[in-house]
Write a protein that holds these residues in place. Structure first.
Motif, PDB file in Angstrom:
ATOM      1  N   PRO A  28       0.828  -1.214   0.000  1.00  0.00           N
ATOM      2  CA  PRO A  28       0.000   0.000   0.000  1.00  0.00           C
ATOM      3  C   PRO A  28       0.857   1.257   0.000  1.00  0.00           C
ATOM      4  CG  PRO A  28       0.091  -0.924   2.203  1.00  0.00           C
ATOM      5  CD  PRO A  28       0.876  -1.858   1.321  1.00  0.00           C
TER       6      PRO A  28
ATOM      7  N   ASN B 159      -6.237   2.688   4.108  1.00  0.00           N
ATOM      8  CA  ASN B 159      -5.566   1.721   3.240  1.00  0.00           C
ATOM      9  C   ASN B 159      -4.091   2.051   3.013  1.00  0.00           C
ATOM     10  OD1 ASN B 159      -7.978   0.328   3.021  1.00  0.00           O
ATOM     11  ND2 ASN B 159      -8.563   1.330   1.106  1.00  0.00           N
TER      12      ASN B 159
ATOM     13  N   SER C 236     -12.545  -0.520   2.317  1.00  0.00           N
ATOM     14  CA  SER C 236     -11.518  -1.008   3.223  1.00  0.00           C
ATOM     15  C   SER C 236     -10.692  -2.066   2.509  1.00  0.00           C
ATOM     16  CB  SER C 236     -12.173  -1.613   4.473  1.00  0.00           C
ATOM     17  OG  SER C 236     -11.348  -2.584   5.073  1.00  0.00           O
ATOM     18  N   ASN C 237      -9.385  -2.066   2.745  1.00  0.00           N
ATOM     19  CA  ASN C 237      -8.525  -3.024   2.069  1.00  0.00           C
ATOM     20  C   ASN C 237      -8.833  -4.454   2.485  1.00  0.00           C
ATOM     21  OD1 ASN C 237      -5.718  -4.637   1.988  1.00  0.00           O
ATOM     22  ND2 ASN C 237      -5.764  -3.131   0.349  1.00  0.00           N
TER      23      ASN C 237
END
Length: 694
Positions: A176, A211, A601-602
């Protein structure tokens, strides 16, 4: 989820040579099958072999997935840890059978196993040296970020990922963007690590780190933060929206391990003279490069902090205790439990409020109107608290003990919030319905603030118990936020813009996906809202029941308004919260095959990819819908009369009004859905895809 904007990173693009930050360096050490000479950076999809993978009560569902894949042997038994911690108060035959199944599976395969009562899995991972500085450790739980407190890159995986690690030793991860959070100044002596992270969540509450991986910097400030404070801060970077929260390795941390060595003894397999000496050597090498790239830099001056509390029912709302004390917010329950704040220093901080003189005959008793529940993060901590007289002091003041486990934090066992009640907790989540009734109010604070509130019968500060003035700063907390541009992101965007050919569609994948948009008009719709926690650890919930309870904590009318074939559209950070896969599979059970949002959301992203739920990020569309209904009466769930058609080969979305043939509201290109990700969907998710490769 298929994060279509992220698919851009799959294209090959020229990249300027630059250094690595600490997150990238740790991933580099754990990446497998890299091209020779490849240096990993933000945006890269990599296969990783984590040092360790922990699962808790969900170990049996993971085992079922593992066996369902056709796997019969754990790839590396030393890599896997099972720890029972979530529902340990549940003595039903069904739950005990599951626990026995997990234990027997672990024994059969030579997996390290920790029974109910030994402690919370994340604490065990730290105590037993699995999460160790500069390694990469994952867990099938959203609070794997905790490991960053000891300099381990900890990040969550979902159950299907865990099963893949059990079977192959590895899984996938996209690196990320990395945010640098610089801590400045010295923390006041009466302020704790919990105050730092509660303040950060409330002050930077516009998804600044959503994230992202976080790296905490600021040598002078950090060296004076105890490791327990670092663990608390790293733990709640999850609630802040981050995928990891990494502290540097410094002399304070190394001293922590040298002291830990005196407790575990010289023959511990992971914490010993050799591993500590190697850590000291690597710590001088594994530092961010001077030209490392960060997506943004946030700063906070710790010297300007005071006691902070988040809530009600959101970590994005934070206020000083000074302000809340004046509102006379009565409480019914207080909690000092969980992997966030139930270590020895936390229990000691609470005991100091209860018994400031040290004379157990001069106690500040818990208010008769309050139930104050305590549970140590591990059996080792509880025993240490007993040896130090801390446990006895807390019980004498009226605290109610619970076994070492998650309990009320996850909404399981004794002491849950009932409708109309107000609670304050030293845990990490105060989502609506998380700790009991969705009609209760939950606040979060430090152990000292929780203890003081339990004594006062309202939200208050320890200074009030001591007869002192609550600390207050009229100037507030000093913070800054600087956003930088990462060259890799720009490269990726440029590469994609040059693509004009149609996307090849695999057999079995639709050329077009269409349906009416059903608006769930909220940001940060969390997994507790999508799929209630009380069903999460029931492994035999029928598909029909999953469909029935889908989104009920968000809106009880969702079930009657949404229909199979609809496309749900929501705001930003959809699916935040826990790592439960049922947040994705319950939507599929409802007949929702595509979710559109401003962002996701990741963790929910991983679950969506792994379970064949399609998603699209279209911020423009949610903003258009919000503008349309700006003056309309508020409805949590609304049928919009707008229809979305996704032309997959041409990577284009068309939104029309009234019907699929109606006037066009929006026409927008989206990123291509590549064949590799199509294949996962066609196979019914990652589990089916892995099966096909065995």
């Amino acid at each position: 989820m298929l994060r279509y904007n992220n698919i851009r990173s799959l294209h090959v693009s020229a990249r300027l040579l630059r250094g690595q930050n600490l997150t990238e360096k740790i991933v580099q050490q754990h990446a497998v099958n890299l091209t020779k000479g490849k240096t990993v950076h933000t945006g890269d999809y990599v296969s990783i072999k984590p040092s360790f993978c922990m699962s808790h009560d969900n170990s049996w569902p993971v085992a079922l997935k593992f066996m369902g894949l056709g796997a019969t042997k754990i790839f590396n038994p030393r890599q896997i840890v099972n720890a029972l911690d979530h529902d340990i108060q549940n003595k039903s035959e069904k739950n005990l059978t599951k626990y026995h199944n997990i234990e027997n599976f672990a024994k059969k395969h030579g997996i390290d196993f920790y029974p109910a009562g030994r402690g919370i899995g994340h604490q065990i991972m730290v105590e037993e040296g699995y999460a160790f500085p500069l390694n990469l450790t994952v867990a099938s739980d959203s609070h794997s970020n905790t490991y960053g407190g000891v300099g381990s890159l900890g990040t969550p995986v979902v159950r299907t990922d865990a099963a893949a690690i059990w079977a192959t030793g590895q899984t996938w991860w996209q690196i990320p963007p990395v945010a640098k959070v610089e801590l400045k100044g010295q923390l006041p002596s009466n302020v704790a690590g919990k105050d730092i992270i509660v303040a950060l969540c409330g002050l930077f509450n516009q998804d600044q780190v959503l994230n992202h991986a976080i790296e905490f910097t600021g040598e002078e400030a950090i060296k004076n933060l105890p490791v327990d404070y670092r663990l608390t801060i790293a733990n709640m970077t999850t609630e802040w929206g981050a995928l990891s929260g990494l502290f540097p390795v410094d002399s304070t941390l190394i001293d922590f391990y040298k002291k830990r060595l005196q407790i575990v003894g010289p023959n511990h397999p992971r914490i010993n003279d050799k591993t500590i000496a190697e850590l000291e050597r690597r710590a001088n090498v594994m530092k961010p490069d001077s030209d490392a790239t960060y997506a943004k830099t946030l700063t906070i001056d710790l010297s300007t902090l005071t006691h902070y509390v988040s809530g009600p029912n959101s970590v994005k709302i934070s206020n000083t205790v000074h302000d809340l004390a004046q509102q006379d917010i009565k409480i019914n329950k207080a909690y000092l439990v969980s992997c966030t704040n139930a270590r020895l220093s936390d229990l000691k901080a609470a005991a100091k409020v209860v018994c400031p003189t040290g004379d157990i005959n001069k106690l500040n008793k818990v208010s008769p109107d309050v139930e104050f529940y305590i549970a140590a993060a591990s059996s080792e901590i509880e025993q240490n608290a007993k040896d130090a007289g801390i446990w006895k002091t807390l019980l004498a003041a009226g605290c109610r003990p619970l076994p070492s486990g998650c309990g009320p934090c996850i909404g399981l066992g004794a002491g849950l919030l009932e409708a109309g009640e107000v609670g304050i907790s030293a845990t990490n989540r105060n989502f609506k319905g998380r700790m009991g009734s969705k009609d209760a109010l939950a606040y979060l604070g430090s152990p000292a603030v929780v203890a003081a509130s339990a004594i006062l019968g309202r939200i208050g500060a320890p200074e009030e118990v001591f007869g002192q003035t609550i600390p207050f700063s009229a100037s507030g907390v000093k913070t800054t936020c600087e956003i930088t541009s990462a060259s890799s992101s720009e490269d990726a965007k440029t590469t994609t813009s040059g693509s004009s050919s149609a996307v090849e569609i695999l057999d079995g994948f639709p050329n077009e996906i269409a349906g009416e948009l059903v608006l769930c008009d909220a940001d940060n719709v969390n997994t507790d809202g999508i799929y209630p926690g009380k069903y999460t650890y029931q492994d035999d919930v029928p598909k029909e029941k999953m469909a029935e309870v889908c989104m009920e904590n968000y809106d009880s009318e969702f079930g009657s308004k949404a229909q199979a074939g609809d496309i749900v559209i929501s705001g930003f950070n959809f699916g935040t919260g826990s790592s439960r896969e049922q947040a994705a599979t319950s939507l599929l059970a409802k007949g929702i095959n595509l979710v559109v949002a401003g962002s996701f959301s990741n963790t929910f992203s991983r679950n969506s990819i792994n379970n064949a739920l399609l998603t699209l990020e279209i911020p423009t569309l949610i903003e258009k819908l919000r503008a349309k209904y700006a003056d309309a009466p508020k409805e949590l769930t609304k049928r919009t009369g707008w229809f979305l058609r996704w032309d997959v080969p041409n990577a284009k979305v068309i939104v029309t009004e009234g019907s699929l043939e109606g006037p066009v509201i929006l026409e927008q290109q989206v990123s291509e859905l590549g064949k590799n990700l199509q294949e996962i969907i066609v196979k019914g998710g990652l589990e089916g895809w892995v099966k096909s490769k065995l």
